[in-house]
Design a protein around this motif. Structure first.
Motif, PDB file in Angstrom:
ATOM      1  N   ILE A   5       0.857  -1.183   0.000  1.00 34.42           N
ATOM      2  CA  ILE A   5       0.000   0.000   0.000  1.00 34.42           C
ATOM      3  C   ILE A   5       0.896   1.238   0.000  1.00 34.42           C
ATOM      4  O   ILE A   5       1.736   1.401   0.885  1.00 34.42           O
ATOM      5  N   THR A   6       0.723   2.097  -1.009  1.00 36.07           N
ATOM      6  CA  THR A   6       1.524   3.312  -1.112  1.00 36.07           C
ATOM      7  C   THR A   6       0.718   4.563  -0.809  1.00 36.07           C
ATOM      8  O   THR A   6       1.286   5.586  -0.449  1.00 36.07           O
ATOM      9  N   GLU A   7      -0.610   4.483  -0.996  1.00 34.36           N
ATOM     10  CA  GLU A   7      -1.456   5.618  -0.649  1.00 34.36           C
ATOM     11  C   GLU A   7      -2.862   5.134  -0.363  1.00 34.36           C
ATOM     12  O   GLU A   7      -3.290   4.092  -0.856  1.00 34.36           O
ATOM     13  N   LEU A  38      -5.975  16.785  -2.036  1.00 33.15           N
ATOM     14  CA  LEU A  38      -4.799  17.111  -1.237  1.00 33.15           C
ATOM     15  C   LEU A  38      -4.079  15.822  -0.857  1.00 33.15           C
ATOM     16  O   LEU A  38      -4.692  14.890  -0.342  1.00 33.15           O
ATOM     17  N   GLU A  39      -2.772  15.779  -1.105  1.00 36.33           N
ATOM     18  CA  GLU A  39      -1.960  14.632  -0.671  1.00 36.33           C
ATOM     19  C   GLU A  39      -1.147  15.049   0.543  1.00 36.33           C
ATOM     20  O   GLU A  39      -0.488  16.079   0.537  1.00 36.33           O
ATOM     21  N   GLY A  45       7.812  11.892   1.522  1.00 37.47           N
ATOM     22  CA  GLY A  45       6.916  11.877   0.374  1.00 37.47           C
ATOM     23  C   GLY A  45       6.476  10.488  -0.028  1.00 37.47           C
ATOM     24  O   GLY A  45       6.617   9.513   0.717  1.00 37.47           O
ATOM     25  N   PHE A  46       5.947  10.406  -1.231  1.00 36.20           N
ATOM     26  CA  PHE A  46       5.393   9.171  -1.780  1.00 36.20           C
ATOM     27  C   PHE A  46       6.475   8.112  -1.981  1.00 36.20           C
ATOM     28  O   PHE A  46       7.582   8.418  -2.364  1.00 36.20           O
ATOM     29  N   GLY A  47       6.112   6.864  -1.722  1.00 39.05           N
ATOM     30  CA  GLY A  47       6.987   5.740  -2.039  1.00 39.05           C
ATOM     31  C   GLY A  47       7.822   5.231  -0.891  1.00 39.05           C
ATOM     32  O   GLY A  47       8.509   4.230  -1.021  1.00 39.05           O
ATOM     33  N   GLY A  48       7.777   5.906   0.246  1.00 35.50           N
ATOM     34  CA  GLY A  48       8.547   5.458   1.400  1.00 35.50           C
ATOM     35  C   GLY A  48       7.825   4.343   2.139  1.00 35.50           C
ATOM     36  O   GLY A  48       6.848   3.771   1.641  1.00 35.50           O
ATOM     37  N   LEU A  53      -1.688   9.842   2.159  1.00 40.97           N
ATOM     38  CA  LEU A  53      -3.143   9.923   2.204  1.00 40.97           C
ATOM     39  C   LEU A  53      -3.592  10.957   1.180  1.00 40.97           C
ATOM     40  O   LEU A  53      -3.084  12.078   1.178  1.00 40.97           O
ATOM     41  N   ILE A  54      -4.502  10.566   0.305  1.00 39.34           N
ATOM     42  CA  ILE A  54      -5.101  11.487  -0.654  1.00 39.34           C
ATOM     43  C   ILE A  54      -6.481  11.846  -0.123  1.00 39.34           C
ATOM     44  O   ILE A  54      -7.321  10.962   0.080  1.00 39.34           O
ATOM     45  N   LEU A  55      -6.708  13.112   0.131  1.00 34.23           N
ATOM     46  CA  LEU A  55      -7.999  13.587   0.609  1.00 34.23           C
ATOM     47  C   LEU A  55      -8.709  14.186  -0.590  1.00 34.23           C
ATOM     48  O   LEU A  55      -8.355  15.258  -1.078  1.00 34.23           O
ATOM     49  N   SER A  56      -9.659  13.431  -1.106  1.00 34.57           N
ATOM     50  CA  SER A  56     -10.309  13.731  -2.374  1.00 34.57           C
ATOM     51  C   SER A  56     -11.664  14.393  -2.142  1.00 34.57           C
ATOM     52  O   SER A  56     -12.554  13.799  -1.536  1.00 34.57           O
TER      53      SER A  56
END
Length: 126
Positions: A5-7, A38-39, A45-48, A53-56
């Motif tokens: 799980i990345t996001e 909003l991420e 950042g991403f990929g760690g 979390l993406i707040l859509s």
């Protein structure tokens, strides 16, 4: 090889308000906007090792109970102190049928999404 799980994506009415809340809860930072989404995530950042979390932004009504919820664990204090911190940040107690004997606390974020504060302290992710 496997996936990880990345996001996580959470529909919400107010991404900024939710971003502020979840940044406080998780020690995340605002990573950026893509349109109305909003991420937030760890400073790396991403990929760690931790998902972002993406707040859509969404105006669609949500079901009464989401089929998925988040569990969080304290990293630098005991459960009671962490509960006080989360309540001060805007969480509120939620009732989902607990018996009162649970070792966790059921809470809701500012838009009513349920999450649990578990007892065990874990090491923070670097």
């Amino acid at each position: 090889m496997a996936c990880r799980i990345t996001e996580l994506v959470l529909d919400c009415a107010d991404p900024q308000r939710m971003g502020d809340f979840w940044c406080e809860v998780l020690g995340y930072v605002e990573l950026g906007w893509d349109g109305d989404d909003l991420e937030i995530g760890p400073e790396a950042g991403f990929g760690g090792p931790q998902p972002t979390l993406i707040l859509s932004r969404s105006t669609d009504p949500k079901p009464a109970k989401l089929p998925l919820h988040l569990d969080v664990n304290p990293t630098d204090r005991d459960q009671d102190a962490e509960l006080e911190r989360l309540l001060a940040a805007g969480a509120r107690p939620a009732e989902v049928g607990q018996t009162g004997e649970e070792s966790w606390h059921v809470l809701a974020d500012p838009e009513g999404n349920v999450f649990c504060l578990l007892r065990r302290r874990v090491d923070p992710v670097s």
